[in-house]
Motif scaffolding. Structure first.
Motif, PDB file in Angstrom:
ATOM      1  N   ALA B 253       4.942  -2.699  -5.426  1.00 37.52           N
ATOM      2  CA  ALA B 253       4.990  -3.374  -4.124  1.00 37.52           C
ATOM      3  C   ALA B 253       4.039  -2.702  -3.145  1.00 37.52           C
ATOM      4  N   ALA B 254       3.990  -1.372  -3.203  1.00 35.33           N
ATOM      5  CA  ALA B 254       3.127  -0.640  -2.260  1.00 35.33           C
ATOM      6  C   ALA B 254       1.658  -0.922  -2.534  1.00 35.33           C
ATOM      7  N   ALA B 256       0.447  -3.551  -3.885  1.00 37.40           N
ATOM      8  CA  ALA B 256       0.169  -4.945  -3.513  1.00 37.40           C
ATOM      9  C   ALA B 256      -0.098  -5.069  -2.018  1.00 37.40           C
ATOM     10  N   SER B 257       0.609  -4.284  -1.227  1.00 35.84           N
ATOM     11  CA  SER B 257       0.474  -4.450   0.235  1.00 35.84           C
ATOM     12  C   SER B 257      -0.500  -3.453   0.860  1.00 35.84           C
ATOM     13  N   ALA B 258      -0.567  -2.227   0.306  1.00 31.19           N
ATOM     14  CA  ALA B 258      -1.339  -1.180   0.998  1.00 31.19           C
ATOM     15  C   ALA B 258      -2.764  -1.026   0.489  1.00 31.19           C
ATOM     16  N   ARG B 274      -8.257  -5.323  -8.046  1.00 33.97           N
ATOM     17  CA  ARG B 274      -6.908  -5.183  -7.471  1.00 33.97           C
ATOM     18  C   ARG B 274      -5.860  -5.281  -8.581  1.00 33.97           C
TER      19      ARG B 274
END
Lengths: 163, 294
Positions: B253-254, B256-258, B274
């Motif tokens: 999750a990190a 994917a967002s950061a 990515r």
């Protein structure tokens, strides 16, 4: 700004040499242009292909990307210094001949010096070790199999001679 | 043999490339040498102590340090001229690899080969040593230095990523004394006019390190794991390495967002880079948990 002259004292193939060089002069230029040791070849000019490989204190270096002053105080060995005084080839040179381990021959002096460094470091490398070590240099004729076999044979010949 | 044909190629080379940095010359050996891209003249300084190096850096506006020279010579060939080169070969005491309480100190002038063959590192940081062994080829490893790999600040180099996830600290000598920077803070945080003298890598009994460089130069990923705490380092995909630290359960999750938008070019799209960052990180963590760091 103007460059400066640096004084370099080293041995080349066992002979003491002294030079004044410009700071930006490369080792390969001193070897080829001043000493007429044209074995080391200039090719990629980036330290990537290894055609210019010589040994500096037994360490394979790209002479195209080594400043001449960096050789100060060191022992330089080139392909011209490998054969004995009577013309007897070094085992690595002989193995390259016996295995036809060259096509155009441009990479050969660098390959031979790289292989000499390997056998100085490890007299009996296995095939994987040879492949990993010799992977540092590029043969554009892609004659890699014969080169690897030559190094294997040179190691075996040296071991045999040492018994 | 200076035939008219050879003369033609010399003239053609001269007309094609000069004054863009090429030159041609005949030699005493009577051969026509392949020509270099010229390196602009520079002044050479050879200090003998770390503090003399720092003084030389302060006194020369346009100077660069040369250690192994692997990176610098290539840059100078590309037209990056320097007024002064400060050679470190006469500076002693910067090459040792030493055991300290809780960390290993690697001198900035240690070569990659020194790292690869250090019995101390084999005993105390074997995974780090195994990962470092994959850098470059034997010619580069025997000449190039750990410090040079970092100070080159090249996005595709492995050193910054490996040291970042290992929790390493970089020790710089500045005019005002010693400064320590976390390797994961990146090259942007290095002090200016300073000499990198050493790298300190913490030794923790339960720390693990995994590294995957198989997709270089598109992306490389290193993972440092201490129980459920993880550091992920991403090389090649951005202008400078990206680091993230947190819990193993939060990694995907990190990332994917950061994760900043990766470089998008024909070598690898941003979307591919990515995706591969997450795939490689997840795979490395799984291997480390299963006890297989390879």
């Amino acid at each position: 700004m103007s460059g400066e002259l640096a004084f370099v004292s080293c041995t080349v193939n066992g002979v003491a040499r002294e030079f004044h060089v410009r700071a930006e002069d490369m080792l390969i230029d001193v070897l080829r242009d001043r000493l007429a040791l044209t074995g080391a070849k200039l090719s990629c000019d980036l330290g990537a292909c290894g055609a210019c490989t010589v040994l500096m204190d037994d360490k394979p270096v790209s002479s195209c990307s080594t400043f001449a002053w960096q050789a100060g105080g060191s022992e330089i060995r080139t392909v011209e210094g490998l054969a004995g005084a009577d013309g007897t080839l070094d085992p690595v040179q002989q193995a390259f001949v016996d295995n036809s381990a060259f096509q155009c021959g441009y990479c050969t002096p660098g390959m031979i010096m790289l292989a000499r460094a390997l056998l100085d470091h490890d007299p009996s490398p296995d095939r994987d070790a040879i492949r990993a070590w010799m992977g540092a240099n590029i043969c554009r004729c892609t004659g890699y199999e014969m080169i690897i076999e030559a190094v294997e044979n040179a190691a075996a010949a040296s071991q045999e001679a040492g018994k | 043999m200076h035939s008219s044909l050879a003369r033609f190629f010399i003239d053609k080379a001269a007309s094609d490339f000069e004054p863009a940095g090429m030159y041609t010359h005949a030699t005493d050996a009577g051969w026509i040498s392949r020509t270099h891209r010229a390196i602009a003249p520079f002044r050479l300084q050879q200090p003998t102590t770390p503090s003399e190096v720092v003084q030389a850096l302060i006194e020369s506006e346009d100077s660069s340090i040369i250690a192994g020279g692997i990176d610098l010579v290539r840059r100078m060939r590309s037209g990056n001229s320097q007024d002064t080169l400060i050679d470190l070969s006469a500076v002693s005491g910067l090459r040792e690899i030493e055991d300290h309480a809780g960390f290993i100190r690697i001198g900035a002038l240690a070569t990659h080969w020194d790292v690869e063959t250090s019995p101390l590192l084999a005993a105390r940081l074997p995974a780090f040593q195994a990962a470092w062994k994959t850098i470059g080829n034997v010619r580069i490893r025997m000449t190039g230095t750990v410090g040079g790999n970092l100070m080159a600040a090249e996005r595709a180099y492995d050193g910054p990523v490996l040291l970042g996830v290992s929790g390493a600290k970089l020790v710089f000598l500045t005019d005002g004394g010693e400064v320590k920077i976390a390797a994961s803070d990146g090259a942007g945080s290095y002090p200016s006019r300073a000499l990198l003298t050493a790298i300190e890598i913490p030794v923790m009994p339960n720390a693990q390190l995994g590294f995957d460089r198989t997709l270089k130069p598109v992306v490389s990923v290193a993972v440092g794991l201490v129980d459920q705490d993880v550091s992920v380092g991403v090389g090649c995909a951005h202008i400078s390495p990206f680091f993230w630290s947190g819990k193993v359960s939060e990694v995907e999750a990190a990332l994917a967002s950061a994760l900043p938008e990766p470089i998008d070019n024909p070598m690898g799209s941003a979307a591919y880079r990515r995706r591969m960052v997450t795939v490689l990180a997840r795979r490395l963590i799984r291997h480390l948990h299963e006890g297989d760091a390879s």
